[in-house]
Scaffold this active site. Structure first.
Site, PDB file in Angstrom:
ATOM      1  N   LYS A   1     -22.351  97.484 -52.459  1.00 60.59           N
ATOM      2  CA  LYS A   1     -21.745  98.192 -51.565  1.00 60.59           C
ATOM      3  C   LYS A   1     -22.465  97.892 -50.304  1.00 60.59           C
ATOM      4  O   LYS A   1     -23.532  98.561 -49.572  1.00 60.59           O
ATOM      5  CB  LYS A   1     -21.623  99.707 -51.990  1.00 60.59           C
TER       6      LYS A   1
ATOM      7  N   GLU B   1     -35.805 102.122 -49.963  1.00 61.39           N
ATOM      8  CA  GLU B   1     -36.569 101.793 -48.877  1.00 61.39           C
ATOM      9  C   GLU B   1     -35.804 102.610 -47.539  1.00 61.39           C
ATOM     10  O   GLU B   1     -34.633 102.118 -47.315  1.00 61.39           O
ATOM     11  CB  GLU B   1     -36.478 100.255 -48.595  1.00 61.39           C
TER      12      GLU B   1
ATOM     13  N   CYS C   1     -36.515  99.970 -39.694  1.00 59.83           N
ATOM     14  CA  CYS C   1     -37.294 100.783 -40.347  1.00 59.83           C
ATOM     15  C   CYS C   1     -38.760 100.544 -40.194  1.00 59.83           C
ATOM     16  O   CYS C   1     -39.538 101.548 -40.130  1.00 59.83           O
ATOM     17  CB  CYS C   1     -36.999 100.791 -41.764  1.00 59.83           C
TER      18      CYS C   1
ATOM     19  N   GLU D   1     -36.496 109.845 -36.686  1.00 56.53           N
ATOM     20  CA  GLU D   1     -36.357 108.286 -36.522  1.00 56.53           C
ATOM     21  C   GLU D   1     -34.892 108.089 -35.893  1.00 56.53           C
ATOM     22  O   GLU D   1     -33.995 108.671 -36.056  1.00 56.53           O
ATOM     23  CB  GLU D   1     -35.999 107.896 -37.967  1.00 56.53           C
TER      24      GLU D   1
HETATM   25  P1  ADP Z   1     -26.829 104.841 -41.437  1.00 55.59           P
HETATM   26  O1  ADP Z   1     -26.275 106.350 -41.102  1.00 55.59           O
HETATM   27  O2  ADP Z   1     -27.626 104.459 -40.468  1.00 55.59           O
HETATM   28  O3  ADP Z   1     -25.490 103.982 -41.606  1.00 55.59           O
HETATM   29  P2  ADP Z   1     -26.872 105.167 -44.279  1.00 55.59           P
HETATM   30  O4  ADP Z   1     -28.175 105.755 -44.894  1.00 55.59           O
HETATM   31  O5  ADP Z   1     -25.777 106.444 -44.007  1.00 55.59           O
HETATM   32  O6  ADP Z   1     -27.369 104.761 -42.837  1.00 55.59           O
HETATM   33  O7  ADP Z   1     -26.180 103.995 -44.775  1.00 55.59           O
HETATM   34  C1  ADP Z   1     -26.718 102.891 -45.363  1.00 55.59           C
HETATM   35  C2  ADP Z   1     -25.745 102.542 -46.568  1.00 55.59           C
HETATM   36  O8  ADP Z   1     -25.553 103.792 -47.483  1.00 55.59           O
HETATM   37  C3  ADP Z   1     -24.609 102.302 -46.278  1.00 55.59           C
HETATM   38  O9  ADP Z   1     -23.873 101.208 -47.117  1.00 55.59           O
HETATM   39  C4  ADP Z   1     -23.477 103.483 -46.297  1.00 55.59           C
HETATM   40  O10 ADP Z   1     -22.179 103.202 -46.269  1.00 55.59           O
HETATM   41  C5  ADP Z   1     -24.031 104.045 -47.546  1.00 55.59           C
HETATM   42  N1  ADP Z   1     -23.833 105.461 -47.642  1.00 55.59           N
HETATM   43  C6  ADP Z   1     -23.448 106.354 -46.675  1.00 55.59           C
HETATM   44  N2  ADP Z   1     -23.384 107.766 -47.343  1.00 55.59           N
HETATM   45  C7  ADP Z   1     -23.629 107.311 -48.642  1.00 55.59           C
HETATM   46  C8  ADP Z   1     -23.720 108.373 -49.885  1.00 55.59           C
HETATM   47  N3  ADP Z   1     -23.422 109.805 -49.930  1.00 55.59           N
HETATM   48  N4  ADP Z   1     -23.860 107.737 -51.085  1.00 55.59           N
HETATM   49  C9  ADP Z   1     -24.194 106.507 -51.214  1.00 55.59           C
HETATM   50  N5  ADP Z   1     -24.198 105.602 -50.315  1.00 55.59           N
HETATM   51  C10 ADP Z   1     -23.829 106.182 -49.077  1.00 55.59           C
END
Ligand code: ADP
Length: 501
Positions: free
Chosen positions: A193, A267, A301, A403
């Protein structure tokens, strides 16, 4: 939006190879398919702040189909010999190299990182495919002198099963490569994903895998937003979760995995302390600080976003870093001369600029930057901020503790080594840390005392596939890369054989 794009033509002019109205389906069981509910979303080019692409947006039902496809492919893929798995990975590596420019341009179009950095990232992705191919070809268990009479004992390494990889937008292919290739090398299958900001570079990478000879269903890509990631994290038939992203999302994924005892590698965020001592080579240290603050427009990061400078040299170093930051060439990330591109997305722009307000409220001294870039129509249209440095920052302030993920530094001074270490470690994160000195005793002492998964001395932001990468504390769980990388994608089984004589 589409009409506007086609009439003014700016997107088509910069990226004629990616028409704004092209449609992209999910990749499930080797087929390109629309989302079951028909939903789509668009990418946004951050330089032009303009939408492009019609991307299928997966939901829980699509994730379920992709996991079933990965499960069905698992028994077949695990029985392919490691040498033959390695052969496919090597063909894939060659195809990535052939398509390196296309993959680099695609990533620039998605996340606005500079073409120079993304060209390197494409080649780094190819290198990772080759590296993990070599690990696959060398997979082995151990045999032991039997601890018991009339017995034999050995271990074998087995793939875990179906891996769910959830990836971020800041370096989409490299950060995926540290999950995808070891997972496949070890005989697992995978559902990816990718971030909704960078869905198509991942899709293209997976298509190249099919061209390289991957059987259908071994790699599946479900594009979509956080809800699709959540469905993947919570899916009962996913055996291992591998995630790079924010600490908050990482926590949600770890909790989802814990409910069924799935394996988890995380990570997460960082807020790297970057320390300069008076005996350092200051020319190199200043360049290191600038790189630490601005590489990837600070959306990394491993950024060196907390700058700790010894009081004896503090004013000189801060002045020099501030000057260099203000001189950086900010502009079109497709231009090889550009040193710093836009932020990747509208939400990221909103987040970074909110820290300019927070810094004003917290009362830090602005050295340079502190606002959106201006003075040029293209810069004003794109998602740009000026490279920014604040000094005199209290380490307990939000600017120092949170961050930001943008080119924004928080500088402070210290007088003793103990104080530097205390400030450096006084943070929830522990991903990277670094310092500049010529004192060999200090090198050993501080590299032991700093609580971070990677410590850089007299350098910054270097890495190699042979060395593990990952965080302590809120920066993550487990390590990626390294010579033992397949351990994170295998189960070890001990086998005992009793003999009749
Ligand atoms: P950012 O806010 O910098 O986009 P995230 O950690 O939210 O960082 O996003 C990293 C990945 O996690 C993306 O692929 C995002 O779609 C996915 N993501 C966001 N929310 C969730 C969740 N609740 N469970 C699993 N994956 C998620």
């Amino acid at each position: 939006m589409q009409d506007e794009q086609l009439t003014d033509g700016a997107t088509t002019a910069r990226f004629p190879d990616f028409p704004a109205d092209a449609e992209y389906g999910l990749l499930i069981n080797g087929q390109s398919v629309p989302a079951m509910d028909g939903s789509t979303f668009a990418c946004v080019d951050p330089f032009e702040d303009r939408e492009w692409g019609v991307v299928a947006s997966g939901s829980a039902a699509d994730v379920d189909l992709a996991v079933s496809s990965a499960r069905a492919a698992f028994e077949r893929w695990r029985s392919v010999s490691p040498g033959n798995r390695a052969r496919i990975l090597l063909r894939w590596a060659a195809l990535i190299e052939q398509h390196a420019e296309e993959l680099a341009r695609l990533q620039v179009h998605e996340n606005g990182k500079t073409i120079t950095e993304m060209q390197g990232a494409s080649l780094g992705t190819a290198a990772a495919a080759s590296f993990y191919a070599s690990l696959a070809a060398n997979m082995h268990g151990e045999t032991f002198e039997s601890p018991l009479p009339r017995h034999r004992a050995w271990t074998v390494r087995e793939p875990i099963g179906v891996v769910g990889a959830i990836t971020p937008w800041n370096n989409p292919l490299v950060l995926l490569s540290w999950k995808l290739f070891p997972a496949l090398a070890a005989g697992n299958t995978i559902v990816i994903k990718p971030s909704e900001v960078t869905p198509l570079s991942t899709l293209r990478l997976a298509q190249l895998g099919l061209e390289a000879g991957l059987p259908d269903g071994v790699v599946n890509v479900v594009m979509g937003a956080g809800a699709a990631g959540k469905a993947l994290a919570e899916h009962p038939d996913v055996d291992k979760l591998a995630f790079t992203g924010s600490t908050a999302t990482g926590r949600a994924i770890a909790l989802a995995g814990a409910a069924r005892f799935a394996h988890v590698t995380l990570e997460l965020g960082g807020k790297g302390p970057h320390i300069v001592f008076p005996d350092a080579n200051l020319d190199r240290a200043v360049e290191g600080l600038v790189t630490g603050l601005t590489a990837g427009t600070g959306q990394a990061c491993n950024a060196g976003s907390r700058v700790l400078v010894h009081a004896d040299i503090h004013d000189e170093v801060i002045e020099r870093v501030g000057r260099r930051l203000s001189e950086l060439r900010v502009g079109d990330p497709l231009d090889p001369e550009t040193e710093i591109g836009p932020l990747a997305s509208r939400p990221q722009l909103a987040k970074v600029t909110s820290y300019f307000d927070i810094s004003r409220e917290e009362g830090h001294r602005l050295v340079t930057g502190g606002q959106r870039a201006s003075g040029d129509a293209a810069l004003e249209r794109g998602l740009f901020v000026e490279p920014t440095l604040y000094a005199g920052v209290d380490n307990r302030s939000r600017l120092a503790q949170e961050e930001i993920f943008g080119p924004v530094g928080a500088a402070m001074s210290f007088t003793t080594d103990e104080e530097a270490v205390r400030l450096a470690n006084d943070i929830p994160y522990g991903l990277t840390a670094g310092f500049w000195t010529k004192d060999v005793d200090r090198v050993h002492r501080l590299s032991g005392q700093l609580r971070a998964g990677t410590v850089w001395v007299n350098t910054w932001r270097v890495g190699g596939l042979q060395l593990p990468f990952g965080g302590m504390k809120a920066s993550g769980v487990g390590r990626e890369m390294g010579l033992n990388a397949l351990d994170a994608y295998t189960e070890t089984k001990s086998v005992w054989l009793g003999l009749d004589s």
